[in-house]
Write an enzyme that holds these catalytic residues in place. Structure first.
Site, PDB file in Angstrom:
ATOM      1  N   THR A   1     -41.722 -31.980 -18.851  1.00 57.49           N
ATOM      2  CA  THR A   1     -40.375 -32.057 -18.294  1.00 57.49           C
ATOM      3  C   THR A   1     -39.465 -32.735 -19.300  1.00 57.49           C
ATOM      4  O   THR A   1     -39.919 -33.533 -20.133  1.00 57.49           O
ATOM      5  CB  THR A   1     -40.359 -32.831 -16.970  1.00 57.49           C
TER       6      THR A   1
ATOM      7  N   GLY B   1     -27.581  -3.531  -1.590  1.00 58.88           N
ATOM      8  CA  GLY B   1     -27.955  -2.166  -1.949  1.00 58.88           C
ATOM      9  C   GLY B   1     -27.825  -1.910  -3.433  1.00 58.88           C
ATOM     10  O   GLY B   1     -28.505  -1.049  -3.982  1.00 58.88           O
ATOM     11  N   ASN B   2     -26.941  -2.671  -4.110  1.00 58.71           N
ATOM     12  CA  ASN B   2     -26.852  -2.598  -5.566  1.00 58.71           C
ATOM     13  C   ASN B   2     -28.045  -3.270  -6.233  1.00 58.71           C
ATOM     14  O   ASN B   2     -28.296  -3.059  -7.431  1.00 58.71           O
ATOM     15  CB  ASN B   2     -25.578  -3.260  -6.083  1.00 58.71           C
ATOM     16  N   SER B   3     -28.755  -4.095  -5.484  1.00 58.01           N
ATOM     17  CA  SER B   3     -29.888  -4.831  -6.051  1.00 58.01           C
ATOM     18  C   SER B   3     -30.878  -3.889  -6.723  1.00 58.01           C
ATOM     19  O   SER B   3     -31.295  -2.892  -6.142  1.00 58.01           O
ATOM     20  CB  SER B   3     -30.595  -5.615  -4.953  1.00 58.01           C
TER      21      SER B   3
ATOM     22  N   HIS C   1     -37.503  -8.021  -4.706  1.00 57.47           N
ATOM     23  CA  HIS C   1     -37.148  -8.097  -3.288  1.00 57.47           C
ATOM     24  C   HIS C   1     -36.728  -6.746  -2.716  1.00 57.47           C
ATOM     25  O   HIS C   1     -36.636  -6.592  -1.505  1.00 57.47           O
ATOM     26  CB  HIS C   1     -36.051  -9.148  -3.061  1.00 57.47           C
TER      27      HIS C   1
ATOM     28  N   ASP D   1     -37.933 -11.877 -10.039  1.00 57.39           N
ATOM     29  CA  ASP D   1     -37.353 -10.865  -9.151  1.00 57.39           C
ATOM     30  C   ASP D   1     -37.273  -9.501  -9.834  1.00 57.39           C
ATOM     31  O   ASP D   1     -36.255  -8.816  -9.763  1.00 57.39           O
ATOM     32  CB  ASP D   1     -35.964 -11.304  -8.664  1.00 57.39           C
TER      33      ASP D   1
ATOM     34  N   LEU E   1     -43.602 -25.105 -20.077  1.00 60.49           N
ATOM     35  CA  LEU E   1     -44.003 -25.830 -21.282  1.00 60.49           C
ATOM     36  C   LEU E   1     -45.109 -26.837 -20.999  1.00 60.49           C
ATOM     37  O   LEU E   1     -45.807 -27.279 -21.910  1.00 60.49           O
ATOM     38  CB  LEU E   1     -42.776 -26.540 -21.874  1.00 60.49           C
ATOM     39  N   GLY E   2     -45.290 -27.191 -19.727  1.00 61.10           N
ATOM     40  CA  GLY E   2     -46.233 -28.256 -19.410  1.00 61.10           C
ATOM     41  C   GLY E   2     -45.632 -29.620 -19.640  1.00 61.10           C
ATOM     42  O   GLY E   2     -46.343 -30.622 -19.746  1.00 61.10           O
TER      43      GLY E   2
END
Length: 691
Positions: free
Chosen positions: A293, A231-233, A120, A151, A290-291
């Site tokens: 649930t 800003g630390n991101s 981001h 991310d 994993l395909g």
């Protein structure tokens, strides 16, 4: 200036106390009031005595009485170590500027300029951006790879080949209470490119933060109380030794403004390490699923609640209501624990999975599929997704996701470092990594330039002999069950001989072409990334287990000391088959997986290392598996590389699954030339099972 003697100071302090307390003492005859005043006077008298003792010491020894020389050496050493670690982290910190969209932070992880940051942060910047370092210089940087789901982004700074950097630590060793610090560019304050430092402790490990839609998922992340602000991101989270334990990306903010309240989250360094190979290859990377649930049963077990029949887990035997015991060597005791593990693994990896059915423990190796299709990921990168946020100007509220900039004119310093291609973030770096691996392979194998057939002979695990011959035109294998061959000049998916192997001869044809001619001879060949070299899991938990299996049981992360090593992977599609070729750090080919069709079980070959002193680098043996079944273990006694000037006529040999009554290869007219190179094998290998 003259110092006041202790007696003079004593009288001065006594006089001031009398002046301050006299009005209070004369405010009435209350007994309680007088008792309170008396207590205060006694307390002040004690404080006066303590102050006098301190003053006397200073009077005798001077102002240097409490100098640094009297501080314990251990305290001074710890302070020096902390200052050095912070300086190391500060030098590796990157201030990223994305023009009008704002910016963020990053951290250098290699001397040639590769830096990790958040998806981001770079999303609004496009392909090229400016990055500042603590040396005060501004550098051009180009986008390399993206992981929108996690991310994460990888960029490369240019301008030097000796950038300061910080190594990735093993984040699984991080414990609650450990010291940590963040280095970054909060609120874009680092106009001189020197990062801001905030320190604290690790408040929690293995946290799970839900995604925004299907991206920006923070799995198995670290929680810290060091200030993580806008800003630390993308900046580094460091340990007490200045090593990277994570990349900062999320924080909990006070409701009325974007101010940190002491709860920040960092993507773990082990997750970053597992994705780094794919990112360096310029790929648009997806996370694993994993395909199936899972749900929590009434007795607390984590059980399969639904499973896709098209998934590899289903093909390997996993079924509804099976209890998940562990994945990738880590125990699964809650539903979130499974999410944490899957969220740190790239799609396409094979990982060991242990499950229990009717009290029986079973182990399988499962290939994980992706959360998104390649088209879905491309749309996310091009237009963002609801819930995504981008860093804005200092002090501004959260910004909505911005569309990625169209590729504008590339700065002069970055010319030739970007190539657009479907399924990739920047294909230029894929070619760079592919050529690097190809050069390593060429260096490891010292083969004659002749283009003659290769003959490999030896013994199977049960002691029976085998013989394999591979040339540009044909591949032949002699086994105790008979002789089979394939045409190497056509499409390789039409004959998966020998039967039950899934295409052993076709895989060896691909192997020979790569060694002799490089990736260009295979057709479309790309760099896939890195993957762990797990030991083969036994389906029912039986059999001997190697060191790598012990590492799996201990949950040691791949690529860390004691964990399964990470190998480079080349992906090729040629002659109607797809193959992945695993290459070790020394350039040796350690494995091949070949698919005749995308939904088929591959033929899997694992090569044993070349024996010490072996000049050619050829393997000592290999193991072949297909659909969870061991096809055979082959111990190589001799490898011969023939001259193509003495090739016999091969057209008379019929092609098929088996040639009944076939003579041994030498008697059948496929004689050996006197002009050949004989490369002895090691004679080493496992003698378990049969072909």
């Amino acid at each position: 200036m003259n110092r006041i003697s202790p007696p003079s100071l004593h009288r001065f302090v006594e006089w001031r106390w009398a002046v301050w307390l006299a009005p209070l003492a004369g405010q009435g005859p209350s007994v309680v009031h007088r008792m309170v005043v008396k207590e205060i006077m006694q307390l002040m008298h004690v404080m006066q005595i303590m102050a006098m003792v301190l003053l006397a010491v200073l009077w005798e020894t001077g102002p240097r009485a409490l100098s640094a020389a009297e501080v314990p050496p251990a305290v001074l050493g710890a302070e020096r170590q902390r200052v050095a670690a912070i300086d190391k982290g500060a030098q590796a910190a990157v201030a990223i500027f994305a023009g009008e969209a704002g910016g963020g932070s990053g951290v250098l992880v290699s001397p040639d300029g590769y830096a990790l940051t958040n998806f981001h942060v770079v999303q609004p910047a496009g392909v090229a951006m400016k990055c500042g370092l603590s040396d005060g210089n501004l550098y051009d940087a180009v986008l390399v790879g993206l992981d929108p789901t996690g991310d994460v982004a990888l960029v490369k700074l240019v301008g030097r080949d000796d950038f300061p950097f910080a190594e990735l630590a093993d984040s699984d060793l991080v414990e609650v209470g450990d010291f940590c610090f963040a280095a970054g560019n909060p609120f874009l304050l680092a106009t001189d490119f020197r990062p801001s430092i905030s320190a604290g402790i690790v408040s929690g490990t293995r946290r799970y933060q839900f995604p925004a839609g299907t991206i920006l998922e923070y799995a198995d992340c670290l929680q810290v109380d060091a200030a993580i602000n806008p800003g630390n991101s993308g900046g580094g989270l460091f340990d007490a030794d200045g090593r990277v334990i994570g990349v900062n990306g999320r924080a909990s903010f006070e409701k009325r403004g974007r101010v940190n309240v002491g709860v920040g989250y960092a993507i773990s360094s082990n997750q970053l390490r597992q994705f780094l190979g794919c990112l360096k290859g310029g790929r648009l990377v997806d996370h694993a699923t994993l395909g199936a649930t899972v749900a929590t049963a009434a007795d607390g077990r984590v059980v399969v609640s639904d499973i896709l029949e098209s998934s590899d887990a289903y093909r390997r035997g996993l079924r509804y209501d099976d209890e998940i015991v562990s994945l990738a060597g880590r125990p699964v005791r809650t539903v979130n624990a499974l999410k944490n593990i899957l969220g740190t693994v790239p799609a396409g990896w094979k990982v060991p999975l242990a499950y229990r059915r009717s009290g029986r423990h079973r182990e399988i190796l499962v290939r994980l599929s992706g959360v998104h299709s390649s088209g879905e990921l491309a749309r996310i990168v091009a237009g963002g997704e609801e819930g995504q946020q981008a860093e804005g100007p200092p002090g501004d509220p959260a910004q909505p996701a911005q569309k990625r900039k169209e590729v504008a004119e590339i700065p002069e310093a970055l010319r030739g470092m970007y190539e657009a291609r479907n399924g990739f973030t920047n294909f230029h770096f894929n070619a760079v990594e592919r050529d690097r691996v190809a050069a390593n392979v060429a260096t490891h194998y010292r083969l004659p330039k002749d283009n003659g057939p290769w003959t490999i002979s030896g013994r199977l695990a049960d002691g029976e002999p085998f013989r394999i011959e591979i040339s540009d035109r044909r591949a032949i294998i002699d086994l105790p069950t008979g002789t089979t061959s394939i045409d190497a000049t056509g499409e390789l998916d039409t004959n998966l001989s020998p039967p039950g192997s899934g295409g052993l001869l076709a895989a060896l044809v691909v192997w020979r072409r790569l060694l002799r001619e490089g990736p260009a001879a295979l057709g479309r060949t790309t760099y896939w990334g890195t993957a762990p070299l797990w030991e083969s899991a036994t389906k029912d938990g039986g059999g001997d287990r190697g060191d790598a299996d012990a590492a799996v049981d201990g949950g040691i992360a791949p690529g860390t000391p004691g964990g399964s090593p990470l190998a480079d992977v080349l992906d090729t599609a040629a002659a109607a088959v797809e193959a992945r070729i695993m290459v070790g750090a020394d350039g040796a080919i350690v494995g091949i997986e070949l698919w005749p069709t995308p939904d088929a079980d591959p033929c899997e070959i694992r090569f044993s290392p070349a024996p010490g002193g072996e000049a050619s680098g050829m393997p000592a043996g290999f193991e072949v598996r297909h659909a969870d079944r061991l096809f055979g273990r082959f111990r190589i006694d001799e490898t011969m590389l023939q001259d193509d000037t003495a090739l016999p006529d091969e057209t008379a040999l019929p092609e098929g699954p088996e040639v009944p009554g076939a003579d041994p290869p030498a008697a059948a007219g496929r004689g050996e030339s006197a002009d050949r190179a004989a490369l002895p094998g090691s004679g080493h290998g496992e003698n378990r099972g049969t072909a």
